[in-house]
Write an enzyme that holds these catalytic residues in place. Sequence first.
Site, mmCIF file in Angstrom:
data_model
loop_
_atom_site.group_PDB
_atom_site.id
_atom_site.type_symbol
_atom_site.label_atom_id
_atom_site.label_comp_id
_atom_site.label_asym_id
_atom_site.label_seq_id
_atom_site.Cartn_x
_atom_site.Cartn_y
_atom_site.Cartn_z
ATOM 1 N N GLU A 259 0.841 -1.194 0.000
ATOM 2 C CA GLU A 259 0.000 0.000 0.000
ATOM 3 C C GLU A 259 0.877 1.246 0.000
ATOM 4 O O GLU A 259 1.828 1.315 0.774
ATOM 5 C CB GLU A 259 -0.913 -0.011 1.228
ATOM 6 C CG GLU A 259 -1.858 -1.196 1.259
ATOM 7 C CD GLU A 259 -2.686 -1.283 2.536
ATOM 8 O OE1 GLU A 259 -2.458 -0.452 3.455
ATOM 9 O OE2 GLU A 259 -3.558 -2.169 2.616
ATOM 10 N N HIS B 278 -7.617 1.237 2.440
ATOM 11 C CA HIS B 278 -7.405 0.807 3.829
ATOM 12 C C HIS B 278 -8.141 1.736 4.790
ATOM 13 O O HIS B 278 -7.571 2.257 5.753
ATOM 14 C CB HIS B 278 -5.911 0.774 4.149
ATOM 15 C CG HIS B 278 -5.581 -0.135 5.303
ATOM 16 N ND1 HIS B 278 -4.396 -0.822 5.415
ATOM 17 C CD2 HIS B 278 -6.301 -0.483 6.400
ATOM 18 C CE1 HIS B 278 -4.384 -1.538 6.530
ATOM 19 N NE2 HIS B 278 -5.541 -1.342 7.147
#
Length: 315
Positions: free
Chosen positions: A261, A280
């Site tokens: 990420e 997220h």
Amino acid sequence: MPPRILITTDYLHEGDTVDQLLRDHGLEPVYSPFQGPRPLEERRALFDGIFGAILASEPVTAGMFAAASSLKVIARSGVGYDSIDLHAAAAHGIRVCNAPGTNHHSVAELTIGLIIMTARRLSEVTTAVRQGRWPREAGHELRGSTLGIIGYGPSGRATADLGAALGMKVLVSTSHPEPNNKALQFTDLDTVIRASDYLSLHTRAGQQTGPLIDASRLQAMKPTAVLINTARGSLVDEEALAKALHDGTIAAAALDVLQNEPLPADSPLRDLDNVLMTSHLAGQTAEARTRAALSAAHAVIDVLENREPAHPVDR
């Protein structure tokens, strides 16, 4: 000089409730928001002169403890802690805590939201309407469909309850079943994977060797099934998932967490229309953020004031 407390959680800032709480206890917050991988030298120096840390989900490796001579406690402003090398922390006498029970309703609500988005194809529809088209394709009702839950911690329980309230048949794979709960059906992992129309992951990472959802388990799913992951990116083999989505092995996926990420530019998931990805944010409601951040701050204060923290993950 007051003990310095590193804060990398990007939504915490000077003057907020956590900042004031720490200062009221004679501590000095310092801010270095986590916004992606840090350069090597920055990682090595991150804990230099730091007594406690409230961290986002960034990796904390053994090498980062080399300059952490004053560090006593790391507290995650969230639930997951698999990004922290617990063995290395223990070797340096550093306590590690998390903030359970603070965001499970937020996670469950986003999970159901992602399921509704895929069932009604809302991402494609809203994009098409903005482009001047007017799609009228049929979606699917959730009532009567099968929701599979892997993992029955707080977010798994909350998601299962919401699914049952929507009229879904809910199957749960867990090592801690509730035989008296007649609203849910507790069964084995393989049955949940085979039978689910919507398969939602709520288990911790590190419970198995390799990804939980690999090519063989994707092959075992219904071709009409949707995979939802709001737990940990490492639970899913993303290359196998991309192939399964491309080949029609499963119908769609909704991912709030990824192996890396932000999503790398060369990820095979970028080119697929049948995967919905968010950043997220399952646990990132204002209410959950407040609960989690205060929990982490209290953990730091407790350790530095020689009290046992409420939620240690190191013992």
